[in-house]
Design a protein around this motif. Structure first.
Motif, PDB file in Angstrom:
ATOM      1  N   ASP A  78       0.978  -1.167  -0.021  1.00  0.00           N
ATOM      2  CA  ASP A  78       0.040  -0.081  -0.041  1.00  0.00           C
ATOM      3  C   ASP A  78       0.980   1.176   0.137  1.00  0.00           C
ATOM      4  OD1 ASP A  78      -2.436  -1.548   0.057  1.00  0.00           O
ATOM      5  OD2 ASP A  78      -2.519  -1.382   2.282  1.00  0.00           O
ATOM      6  N   HIS A  79       2.127   0.984   0.503  1.00  0.00           N
ATOM      7  CA  HIS A  79       2.898   2.364   0.673  1.00  0.00           C
ATOM      8  C   HIS A  79       3.970   2.391  -0.533  1.00  0.00           C
ATOM      9  CE1 HIS A  79       0.916   3.109   4.407  1.00  0.00           C
ATOM     10  NE2 HIS A  79       1.077   1.678   4.638  1.00  0.00           N
ATOM     11  N   ARG A 196       1.328   5.217  -4.460  1.00  0.00           N
ATOM     12  CA  ARG A 196       2.088   5.138  -3.099  1.00  0.00           C
ATOM     13  C   ARG A 196       1.734   6.353  -2.246  1.00  0.00           C
ATOM     14  NH1 ARG A 196       8.850   4.668  -4.552  1.00  0.00           N
ATOM     15  NH2 ARG A 196       8.569   2.949  -5.893  1.00  0.00           N
ATOM     16  N   ARG A 197       1.642   5.878  -1.146  1.00  0.00           N
ATOM     17  CA  ARG A 197       1.295   6.909   0.090  1.00  0.00           C
ATOM     18  C   ARG A 197       2.014   6.692   1.200  1.00  0.00           C
ATOM     19  NH1 ARG A 197      -2.701   3.958   3.669  1.00  0.00           N
ATOM     20  NH2 ARG A 197      -3.415   1.879   2.678  1.00  0.00           N
ATOM     21  N   LEU A 200       4.471   4.482   5.876  1.00  0.00           N
ATOM     22  CA  LEU A 200       5.277   2.886   5.684  1.00  0.00           C
ATOM     23  C   LEU A 200       5.607   2.403   7.031  1.00  0.00           C
ATOM     24  CD1 LEU A 200       6.286   0.926   4.322  1.00  0.00           C
ATOM     25  CD2 LEU A 200       8.539   1.987   4.083  1.00  0.00           C
ATOM     26  N   SER A 203       2.970   1.226   9.287  1.00  0.00           N
ATOM     27  CA  SER A 203       2.288   0.153   8.657  1.00  0.00           C
ATOM     28  C   SER A 203       2.696  -1.105   9.194  1.00  0.00           C
ATOM     29  CB  SER A 203       2.144   0.062   7.319  1.00  0.00           C
ATOM     30  OG  SER A 203       3.486  -0.028   6.569  1.00  0.00           O
TER      31      SER A 203
END
Length: 403
Positions: A78-79, A196-197, A200, A203
């Motif tokens: 997700d990142h 990308r977000r 990190l 998470s």
């Protein structure tokens, strides 16, 4: 739109059309690699002279490592993006395969399984997310079917190589390395499916939580879920040895086919029941798994591979249905922002049931023999199923109807 723009977009459009097939194949390959050692375990036992207990530990460390990956780096893609996370998992799996290829003792096998488990856990979450990105409905179905199909391919393919090809403990892993290398190259032709977000580091902290409104349902379903995963763990660790010991069949293809039968029929049940309600699914799954286990034990004591295989197909259908029914019963009860924590808790329960009972079965096999261990293990699974049925009936929330 100009002719130049149209031509430029063609490769991207083609790659996007092929992406679901690529990611499904990637998921299947990772699970095929994870089940490939199963038919080889009897060969490793003879070559390295280790007990059934150590055999099941070699199997179980994979599940523990996979669970750790799901909890720690499950949202990594997700990142970082789907492709970097998948590429890292492919490289890790190649390292694991190389360790198998160079194995000189059980310690090498344990190391290989730990690396393989972490690679598979990383891949399952990243590939699964990519499939849902591309098509939420079909992606969810593929995420259920591809791993089961992959496990069947791994067990059956390895058995064929053992039966008909030279140096199976080498050839299996050379084939796997070639396929992984091919997927690593093809990956970069696929489109990235997410943006990308930030976040990190945050998470990497495991989030495990069962929402209040789900707890009663999950508690009622726990005995059945434990029974489902304990059955799978037993098949993927000890069944080739059990088949050899109880039927006298020394053909590697027989043991591998029995293991493959469980996952093939499980995948078929998931596909055929995918549109049914949780109530209907569980009403099929629980009796099927019960009947299948009883048939397996009957075939084992009759020393009839055909009966044992038939029982496995029936039990596998129940295994797939009960797993699907359990997930479909609990997930709709959670709010969108609660599902990640709930899935983490569900994974912990499932993979502990996948590994810990198999280790106990290894101790029983060493102390009593494979046939006696299988009898006790089957009785324990049937008791869990019965307990689960009573728990569901006693549940005031009637979770299956709600779901």
């Amino acid at each position: 739109m100009s002719e130049f723009d149209s031509t430029a977009e063609t490769p991207i459009s083609s790659a996007r059309r092929l992406a679901p097939s690529y990611y499904a194949a990637t998921s299947a390959l990772f699970l095929a690699a994870s089940s490939a050692p199963t038919p080889l375990y009897p060969l490793y036992q003879r070559a390295f002279d280790f007990s059934p207990v150590l055999l099941t530990i070699i199997f179980a460390v994979y599940a523990f490592s996979l669970l750790a990956a799901l909890l720690i780096v499950g949202s990594l893609s997700d990142h970082l993006g789907r492709r970097p996370a998948i590429f890292a998992s492919i490289l890790l799996n190649m390292v694991a395969t190389a360790l198998f290829l160079m194995a000189k003792g059980p310690d090498w096998l344990i190391a290989a399984r730990i690396v393989q488990g972490f690679a598979t856990g990383t891949a399952v979450s990243s590939v699964g997310a990519a499939l849902v990105d591309l098509d939420p409905i079909r992606g969810s179905i593929t995420n259920s079917l591809a791993p089961l199909a992959g496990m069947a391919i791994g067990a059956l393919g390895t058995s064929l190589l053992i039966q008909f090809a030279p140096a199976p403990t080498v050839l299996v892993y050379i084939v796997t390395l070639v396929l992984l290398a091919l997927q690593a190259v093809l990956l970069w032709l696929m489109p990235e499916t997410t943006v990308r977000r930030a976040g990190l580091l945050a998470s990497l902290k495991p989030q495990v939580a069962v929402p209040q409104q789900v707890r009663r349902t999950l508690l009622a379903l726990t005995p059945i879920n434990v029974a489902v995963w304990a059955l799978a763990g037993f098949y993927l660790s000890l069944v080739p040895s059990v088949v050899r010991a109880t039927t006298g069949s020394t053909a590697p293809l027989v043991g591998g086919s029995v293991v493959a039968a469980l996952t093939i029929s499980g995948a078929a049940a998931v596909f055929l029941l995918r549109k049914k309600s949780a109530t209907t699914i569980m009403r099929f799954g629980i009796p099927s798994m019960t009947l299948g286990i009883l048939t397996v034990i009957a075939g084992m004591h009759a020393a009839e591979v055909s009966i044992l295989a038939l029982g496995t197909l029936i039990a596998g259908a129940g295994f797939g249905a009960a797993f699907l029914g359990t997930v479909r019963s609990i997930m709709p009860l959670a709010k969108p922002d609660e599902r990640a924590g709930l899935l983490s808790a569900f994974y912990i329960q499932s993979y502990l049931a996948f590994s810990v009972p198999a280790i106990l079965a290894g101790f029983l096999s060493k102390a009593l023999g494979y046939a006696e261990a299988a009898d006790i293990y089957a009785a324990a699974i049937l008791l869990l199923v019965g307990w689960g049925v009573l728990a569901l009936r006693a549940s005031r929330e009637k979770p299956l109807s709600v779901a």
